[in-house]
Scaffold this motif. Sequence first.
Motif, PDB file in Angstrom:
ATOM      1  N   PRO A   5    -100.482  89.100  26.460  1.00 12.93           N
ATOM      2  CA  PRO A   5     -99.825  87.786  26.329  1.00 12.93           C
ATOM      3  C   PRO A   5    -100.829  86.685  26.026  1.00 12.93           C
ATOM      4  O   PRO A   5    -102.041  86.830  26.244  1.00 12.93           O
ATOM      5  CB  PRO A   5     -99.186  87.588  27.707  1.00 12.93           C
ATOM      6  CG  PRO A   5     -98.991  88.970  28.244  1.00 12.93           C
ATOM      7  CD  PRO A   5    -100.170  89.757  27.744  1.00 12.93           C
ATOM      8  N   GLN A   6    -100.323  85.567  25.525  1.00 18.50           N
ATOM      9  CA  GLN A   6    -101.182  84.455  25.129  1.00 18.50           C
ATOM     10  C   GLN A   6    -102.060  83.984  26.293  1.00 18.50           C
ATOM     11  O   GLN A   6    -101.627  83.953  27.442  1.00 18.50           O
ATOM     12  CB  GLN A   6    -100.328  83.274  24.653  1.00 18.50           C
ATOM     13  CG  GLN A   6     -99.552  83.538  23.381  1.00 18.50           C
ATOM     14  CD  GLN A   6     -98.648  82.380  23.017  1.00 18.50           C
ATOM     15  OE1 GLN A   6     -98.794  81.259  23.531  1.00 18.50           O
ATOM     16  NE2 GLN A   6     -97.699  82.619  22.122  1.00 18.50           N
ATOM     17  N   ARG A  16    -103.788  81.316  28.577  1.00 17.24           N
ATOM     18  CA  ARG A  16    -103.336  80.020  29.071  1.00 17.24           C
ATOM     19  C   ARG A  16    -104.496  79.301  29.771  1.00 17.24           C
ATOM     20  O   ARG A  16    -105.495  79.934  30.135  1.00 17.24           O
ATOM     21  CB  ARG A  16    -102.192  80.214  30.068  1.00 17.24           C
ATOM     22  CG  ARG A  16    -101.066  81.109  29.555  1.00 17.24           C
ATOM     23  CD  ARG A  16    -100.101  80.343  28.707  1.00 17.24           C
ATOM     24  NE  ARG A  16     -99.133  81.222  28.047  1.00 17.24           N
ATOM     25  CZ  ARG A  16     -97.913  80.844  27.703  1.00 17.24           C
ATOM     26  NH1 ARG A  16     -97.516  79.612  27.974  1.00 17.24           N
ATOM     27  NH2 ARG A  16     -97.099  81.674  27.082  1.00 17.24           N
ATOM     28  N   GLN A  71     -92.026  80.463  27.573  1.00 20.48           N
ATOM     29  CA  GLN A  71     -91.642  80.203  26.177  1.00 20.48           C
ATOM     30  C   GLN A  71     -92.504  81.025  25.215  1.00 20.48           C
ATOM     31  O   GLN A  71     -93.078  80.516  24.257  1.00 20.48           O
ATOM     32  CB  GLN A  71     -91.735  78.712  25.867  1.00 20.48           C
ATOM     33  CG  GLN A  71     -90.802  77.862  26.707  1.00 20.48           C
ATOM     34  CD  GLN A  71     -90.847  76.386  26.344  1.00 20.48           C
ATOM     35  OE1 GLN A  71     -91.458  75.990  25.366  1.00 20.48           O
ATOM     36  NE2 GLN A  71     -90.201  75.560  27.151  1.00 20.48           N
ATOM     37  N   GLU A  72     -92.547  82.321  25.521  1.00 21.07           N
ATOM     38  CA  GLU A  72     -93.307  83.252  24.682  1.00 21.07           C
ATOM     39  C   GLU A  72     -92.462  84.506  24.467  1.00 21.07           C
ATOM     40  O   GLU A  72     -91.945  85.085  25.432  1.00 21.07           O
ATOM     41  CB  GLU A  72     -94.633  83.628  25.351  1.00 21.07           C
ATOM     42  CG  GLU A  72     -95.476  84.581  24.529  1.00 21.07           C
ATOM     43  CD  GLU A  72     -96.825  84.882  25.178  1.00 21.07           C
ATOM     44  OE1 GLU A  72     -97.489  85.838  24.739  1.00 21.07           O
ATOM     45  OE2 GLU A  72     -97.209  84.161  26.137  1.00 21.07           O
ATOM     46  N   SER A 117     -90.233  85.500  30.106  1.00 17.83           N
ATOM     47  CA  SER A 117     -90.345  85.073  28.716  1.00 17.83           C
ATOM     48  C   SER A 117     -89.782  83.666  28.518  1.00 17.83           C
ATOM     49  O   SER A 117     -90.366  82.843  27.804  1.00 17.83           O
ATOM     50  CB  SER A 117     -89.613  86.074  27.811  1.00 17.83           C
ATOM     51  OG  SER A 117     -89.750  85.719  26.455  1.00 17.83           O
TER      52      SER A 117
END
Length: 344
Positions: free
Chosen positions: A206-207, A209, A277-278, A273
């Motif tokens: 995942p992104q 952060r 907001q991914e 999710s």
Amino acid sequence: MPSVAILGAGMSGLGAAHSLQDAGYTVTLFEKSRGVGGRAATRKNAGFIYDHGAQYIKEGTPTSLAWITERFRTPDLIDIEKPVWIFDGQGQIQPGDEKQNAEQKLNYRGGLTTLPKKMAQGLSIQFETRITNVQQEADGWRLYDSAGYDYAGFDFLFITLPAPQATKLIQNSQLKTELKQTIVQRLAPVRYNPLLSIMLGYQPRPQTRPYYALVNTDKKHPISWLAWEHEKAAERVPPGAGMLIAQMAPEYSLAHMEIEEGECIRQAAQLVSQLIQEELPTPIFTDLQRWRYALPSQKADGDQLNALTLPQRLAFSGDAFVGGRLHLALEHGIMVAQRLISQR
């Protein structure tokens, strides 16, 4: 040398055990599971290493901090450097409290269970032994387990179980009527929140952060805690992968405690999710832990209870009296053990 039986090998029981052993007591711990640590728990599956209960250890008092960073220090001790941010029931994310984020968030590359395993070394522990009742005798305590065995010759009894388990034990035991009633009454106020802890392994990761984790502050979101587990250490996940740990709010956890695992995980992944907001892919690995006695929402007064029971060579410590933080449980075990020692 005086002998002590300690029920429960969580952080409080381990803290008490070393304090008493340091003072010359002969100590035996009885633990119903196969391992130590209670909610300081770690699993290793499919290349993932993750803490499915407590997430880290706060600094605490100088005494507990010294035990972690000096006496029981291991080479893989880490401080999670990224901060914890907050979010509300509408999913609005913002930076967390600077003062709280300045405190150390202690953990281990190999998982939080590293600390209780280190503390267990040099202690006598009876694993997979569930003590179902105890008997107060003229010269001490006798214990009985679920397999029908009894253990005699203990001068003191030290109980660190969750309050519902401690209450059931006392109700099933042979104690003076007044003492039994007093203990049950003192433990009656304790309430625990349930907790669903859901592990979601992803590839690709995942992104990234600016924070390590998110915590819900207004208690109006189905998720109470969301952590990027791979931020703790690169060794926590396979190359290129990542893991998110979602710990669900008490009401949500209670309502979903008996739901089929796959559906529970699917719903949680969708909520995760939406919150961040991914658009996340289908997890390559999942796990679920149902904690029925996760965090105390109401506590008992341990000082009042121990003032009544210590003269009977009986002591109580643990999260039922101090809340769910690991350092508090450790500190309480140490403190009550010192009170027991001082009354000799």
